[in-house]
Design a protein around this motif. Structure first.
Motif, mmCIF file in Angstrom:
data_model
loop_
_atom_site.group_PDB
_atom_site.id
_atom_site.type_symbol
_atom_site.label_atom_id
_atom_site.label_comp_id
_atom_site.label_asym_id
_atom_site.label_seq_id
_atom_site.Cartn_x
_atom_site.Cartn_y
_atom_site.Cartn_z
ATOM 1 N N MET A 1 0.822 -1.215 0.000
ATOM 2 C CA MET A 1 0.000 0.000 0.000
ATOM 3 C C MET A 1 0.856 1.264 0.000
ATOM 4 O O MET A 1 0.532 2.262 -0.641
ATOM 5 N N GLU A 2 1.974 1.203 0.732
ATOM 6 C CA GLU A 2 2.838 2.388 0.795
ATOM 7 C C GLU A 2 3.373 2.737 -0.584
ATOM 8 O O GLU A 2 3.506 3.918 -0.932
ATOM 9 N N ASP A 3 3.706 1.722 -1.390
ATOM 10 C CA ASP A 3 4.189 1.983 -2.737
ATOM 11 C C ASP A 3 3.107 2.640 -3.592
ATOM 12 O O ASP A 3 3.381 3.556 -4.386
ATOM 13 N N GLU A 4 1.852 2.180 -3.415
ATOM 14 C CA GLU A 4 0.747 2.784 -4.171
ATOM 15 C C GLU A 4 0.534 4.237 -3.760
ATOM 16 O O GLU A 4 0.276 5.102 -4.602
ATOM 17 N N ILE A 5 0.629 4.483 -2.441
ATOM 18 C CA ILE A 5 0.450 5.863 -1.947
ATOM 19 C C ILE A 5 1.549 6.758 -2.512
ATOM 20 O O ILE A 5 1.299 7.887 -2.973
ATOM 21 N N PHE B 1 3.924 15.620 -6.031
ATOM 22 C CA PHE B 1 4.378 15.857 -4.664
ATOM 23 C C PHE B 1 5.596 14.983 -4.351
ATOM 24 O O PHE B 1 5.740 13.868 -4.862
ATOM 25 N N ILE B 2 6.464 15.507 -3.491
ATOM 26 C CA ILE B 2 7.594 14.749 -2.966
ATOM 27 C C ILE B 2 7.543 14.814 -1.446
ATOM 28 O O ILE B 2 6.733 15.567 -0.873
ATOM 29 N N PHE B 3 8.388 14.053 -0.741
ATOM 30 C CA PHE B 3 8.325 13.948 0.711
ATOM 31 C C PHE B 3 9.615 14.484 1.343
ATOM 32 O O PHE B 3 10.697 14.376 0.750
ATOM 33 N N ASP B 4 9.469 15.038 2.564
ATOM 34 C CA ASP B 4 10.683 15.412 3.288
ATOM 35 C C ASP B 4 11.170 14.253 4.174
ATOM 36 O O ASP B 4 12.368 14.032 4.329
ATOM 37 N N PRO C 1 -5.591 4.765 -1.919
ATOM 38 C CA PRO C 1 -4.495 5.737 -2.072
ATOM 39 C C PRO C 1 -4.896 6.942 -2.917
ATOM 40 O O PRO C 1 -4.496 8.069 -2.613
ATOM 41 N N ALA C 2 -5.696 6.723 -3.964
ATOM 42 C CA ALA C 2 -6.134 7.846 -4.807
ATOM 43 C C ALA C 2 -7.029 8.800 -4.021
ATOM 44 O O ALA C 2 -6.912 10.028 -4.138
ATOM 45 N N ASP C 3 -7.937 8.233 -3.213
ATOM 46 C CA ASP C 3 -8.808 9.082 -2.394
ATOM 47 C C ASP C 3 -7.994 9.874 -1.379
ATOM 48 O O ASP C 3 -8.284 11.052 -1.109
ATOM 49 N N LEU C 4 -6.999 9.226 -0.787
ATOM 50 C CA LEU C 4 -6.161 9.904 0.194
ATOM 51 C C LEU C 4 -5.435 11.082 -0.429
ATOM 52 O O LEU C 4 -5.398 12.185 0.147
ATOM 53 N N VAL C 5 -4.853 10.890 -1.601
ATOM 54 C CA VAL C 5 -4.126 11.982 -2.254
ATOM 55 C C VAL C 5 -5.084 13.100 -2.670
ATOM 56 O O VAL C 5 -4.748 14.281 -2.583
ATOM 57 N N SER C 6 -6.302 12.750 -3.077
ATOM 58 C CA SER C 6 -7.302 13.790 -3.409
ATOM 59 C C SER C 6 -7.638 14.620 -2.181
ATOM 60 O O SER C 6 -7.753 15.857 -2.259
ATOM 61 N N SER C 7 -7.784 13.946 -1.035
ATOM 62 C CA SER C 7 -8.053 14.677 0.211
ATOM 63 C C SER C 7 -6.870 15.564 0.575
ATOM 64 O O SER C 7 -7.045 16.689 1.053
ATOM 65 N N TRP C 8 -5.652 15.048 0.358
ATOM 66 C CA TRP C 8 -4.465 15.866 0.646
ATOM 67 C C TRP C 8 -4.435 17.116 -0.227
ATOM 68 O O TRP C 8 -4.081 18.195 0.241
ATOM 69 N N GLU C 9 -4.826 16.999 -1.489
ATOM 70 C CA GLU C 9 -4.807 18.157 -2.381
ATOM 71 C C GLU C 9 -5.771 19.233 -1.898
ATOM 72 O O GLU C 9 -5.467 20.427 -1.962
ATOM 73 N N ILE C 10 -6.957 18.821 -1.404
ATOM 74 C CA ILE C 10 -7.911 19.798 -0.869
ATOM 75 C C ILE C 10 -7.337 20.457 0.382
ATOM 76 O O ILE C 10 -7.391 21.687 0.548
ATOM 77 N N TYR C 11 -6.775 19.639 1.283
ATOM 78 C CA TYR C 11 -6.162 20.173 2.493
ATOM 79 C C TYR C 11 -5.013 21.114 2.143
ATOM 80 O O TYR C 11 -4.857 22.186 2.737
ATOM 81 N N LEU D 1 -9.142 14.902 7.955
ATOM 82 C CA LEU D 1 -9.811 13.650 7.608
ATOM 83 C C LEU D 1 -10.890 13.291 8.619
ATOM 84 O O LEU D 1 -11.971 12.796 8.263
ATOM 85 N N GLN D 2 -10.609 13.552 9.910
ATOM 86 C CA GLN D 2 -11.604 13.258 10.941
ATOM 87 C C GLN D 2 -12.850 14.125 10.768
ATOM 88 O O GLN D 2 -13.976 13.637 10.907
#
Length: 622
Positions: free
Chosen positions: A1-5, A14-17, A37-47, A70-71
């Protein structure tokens, strides 16, 4: 799952620190919130857009904020799913109640057809009319919120009972039926109250932040001059003289209290500034040791008798801090704007009957700090649909700028959208259900994120179709009449501000005065909704904007002053009037806050019968 995320983030640029830590947390989010993972990244883009984060680096420091987002989204989703009920209008209710075919009735109640209602906004996720079948909104919230889990509901914390309750179009046994299986009932029409707005507040869309030093000087000078004129016109005092001139003769002077320095006022730092006409605007120190009692604060207008033997210190022997205000009849009202919102302009009073009014008063915030579900407002409207008041007065803040989610910017709607969907539409649904006799008055607050940050404050720009005679917005502060009962209201916490600046001395006989009554009395005796000057920190006082808007032109029968201080309802004696020495009184109300933290607060239910001495009032915990 981490690879998909990771792949989804990379595809979005996006890249990570701290890649390992972030991917572990994101993987946990996907499991806990059942996200792909796609839903998570979509939520991140809104945030990411809401927080206006610079760059395309996903930082580990943002993960806690992302979790909170998310909560909150999960709470909204659960609420929409579990509370997806049809909003019944009064027309729907009549049709269902008059339908004799049981099969058709069950079909209507079970799966309502898409009636063409007059709502101009999308269907809400939750609103007051969905509790119509359960008028008290008595069933516990299905959401696991602290407010929904509370046990003390609608508890009377304080009451004044000077006259038995009248029917007002409702029956007591209507209040006792709180069962969940109470399907829809028809609201019995009550008596519609009149509504007339007084005052000359700022107009909607006005320009502000343009006041100059000259505007401030003129506003303060006009206050001093009008106060002096009122004292002299009473016939009890002579023309004021210059207090800065040395003299062995006792003189009378009028001026404004100031503090000599940046700190709080005390007896040694008290100054008096007289008018430019009498003293050129100069200030002189006041000695208060000869006064047996006093209550003063910066910006207060006072009349003082005393002497100034040296020219440097005015020794006070008497202090006058109030003028009895005449109760203005319509013929004596100043030519300020007087807007009649009724075509019928009420015959109450013309026939000689005493004015009567039933009212519920509540002040924001209207939602708890842990969410934006506005559960306290929903409970209040459910209570109002049960008790049938003639008038519902709601004072801001409605969309509180101090709410954690508003301050963090984690909401995905504009402030105006939240106001119209969560506040205005609920109120529209409420009055549609209640019928044409229901009336609501809204007063904004400087803490409203969707409104002008200025004081005095214009009314909300709302024009609900077909309901403009039922939902009315006032300026802040504002004065209006309902059934000829004069009501003044101001949502700025002037009581708290005065409490922090006032100094007082109690009489030597040991009688302690009620501090809250004393502070509230200052508002009327100073003829101003905000007599404190300089204003408290954070108050955007603008003297160029409707300079008369803060003035109290008549004695209100009910004065509403919401405050963070302890809630109260008090009858204030304001002095005697006329040759018959009629006692003039006013009911002062601090309804408290409807929501406090994650729990419920308080509101006030008041029944007025003719005068302040004959009323019933209760402070109720929501």
């Amino acid at each position: 799952m981490e690879d998909e995320i990771k792949a989804e983030f990379n595809n979005s640029g996006f890249i990570f620190d701290k890649e390992k830590e972030i991917l572990q947390k994101c993987s946990t989010f996907c499991i806990n919130f059942k996200l792909t993972p796609a839903d998570l990244v979509s939520s991140w883009e809104i945030y990411y857009l809401n927080r206006q984060i610079n760059g395309t680096v996903v930082e580990d420091a943002e993960m806690d904020g992302f979790l909170g987002y998310l909560q909150s989204q999960q709470k909204v989703a659960i609420d929409e799913k579990e509370l997806d009920l049809h909003i019944y209008s009064s027309r729907d209710v009549d049709m269902i109640l008059n339908d004799e075919d049981e099969d058709i009735k069950e079909d209507v109640l079970g799966t309502p057809p898409p009636f063409k209602s007059q709502n101009h906004y999308p269907e809400p996720s939750d609103s007051t009319p969905q509790t119509i079948g359960n008028i008290s909104s008595g069933k516990p919230s299905k959401l696991a919120t602290p407010f929904g889990r509370r046990t003390d509901k609608l508890v009377v914390k304080f009451s004044i009972n000077n006259k038995p309750n009248t029917q007002n179009g409702k029956k007591e046994d209507d209040n006792e039926n709180h069962e969940d299986d109470d399907v829809i009932r028809k609201v019995k029409p009550g008596k519609r109250c009149s509504l007339i707005v007084h005052g000359s507040g700022p107009e909607i869309g006005c320009r502000f932040m343009y006041d100059r030093i000259e505007d401030r000087f003129n506003a303060l000078e006009n206050r001093i001059s009008k106060y002096a004129t009122a004292l002299v016109s009473s016939g009890q005092y002579e023309e004021p003289l210059d207090p800065t001139v040395s003299s062995q003769k006792i003189i009378f002077t009028v001026g404004m209290i100031y503090c000599d320095g940046e700190g709080h006022l005390n007896e040694k730092s008290t100054l008096l500034q007289s008018s430019a006409e009498h003293s050129g605007g100069q200030r002189v120190r006041i000695e208060l040791q000869n006064l047996s009692q006093f209550s003063i604060f910066p910006g207060q207008l006072v009349g003082i008798e005393g002497i100034n033997p040296s020219g440097h210190c005015f020794i006070a022997s008497k202090l006058v801090d109030s003028i009895p205000l005449p109760i203005a009849d319509d013929a004596n009202l100043p030519p300020a704007k007087k807007q009649a919102l009724d075509q019928e302009i009420l015959s109450v009073g013309v026939s000689g009957t005493q004015p009567e009014l039933s009212v519920i008063i509540a002040s924001g915030p209207f939602t708890t700090t842990d969410n934006l579900l506005f559960e306290p407002l929903r409970e209040l409207l459910a209570y109002a649909s049960k008790t049938l008041p003639q008038l519902l007065i709601l004072l801001g803040p409605f969309i509180d700028s101090e709410h954690p989610e508003i301050k963090k910017g984690t909401v995905d709607r504009s402030f105006d959208e939240i106001f119209r969907s969560e506040i205005l539409r609920r109120l529209q649904d409420h009055v549609e259900y209640m019928g044409s006799h229901a009336r609501i008055v809204l007063v904004p607050s400087i803490r409203d994120a969707n409104h002008d940050f200025v004081f005095p404050q214009p009314a909300f720009d709302i024009h609900p179709a077909n309901l403009r005679h039922q939902i009315t917005s006032l300026t802040n502060p504002g004065i209006f009449e309902a059934n000829q009962v004069k009501i003044g209201c101001c949502s700025v916490d002037i009581l708290k501000h005065l409490s922090g600046e006032e100094i007082s001395r109690n009489p030597k006989d040991g009688k302690l005065s009620d501090r809250m009554s004393r502070l509230a009395n200052h508002i009327i005796s100073q003829r101003s909704f905000y007599p404190l000057y300089p204003p408290a920190e954070g108050i955007p006082l603008d003297f160029s904007l409707a300079p008369e808007a803060l003035n109290i032109s008549l004695i209100p029968d009910i004065l509403i002053l919401p405050s963070d201080m302890k809630h109260f309802v008090k009858v204030l004696p304001l002095g005697e009037r006329g040759e018959e020495k009629e006692q003039v009184k006013c009911i002062c109300v601090n309804p408290g806050r409807l929501a406090k933290g994650e729990g419920g607060g308080t509101f006030v239910e008041l029944n007025y019968y003719g005068n302040p001495d004959t009323c019933n009032a209760s402070i109720i915990g929501i």
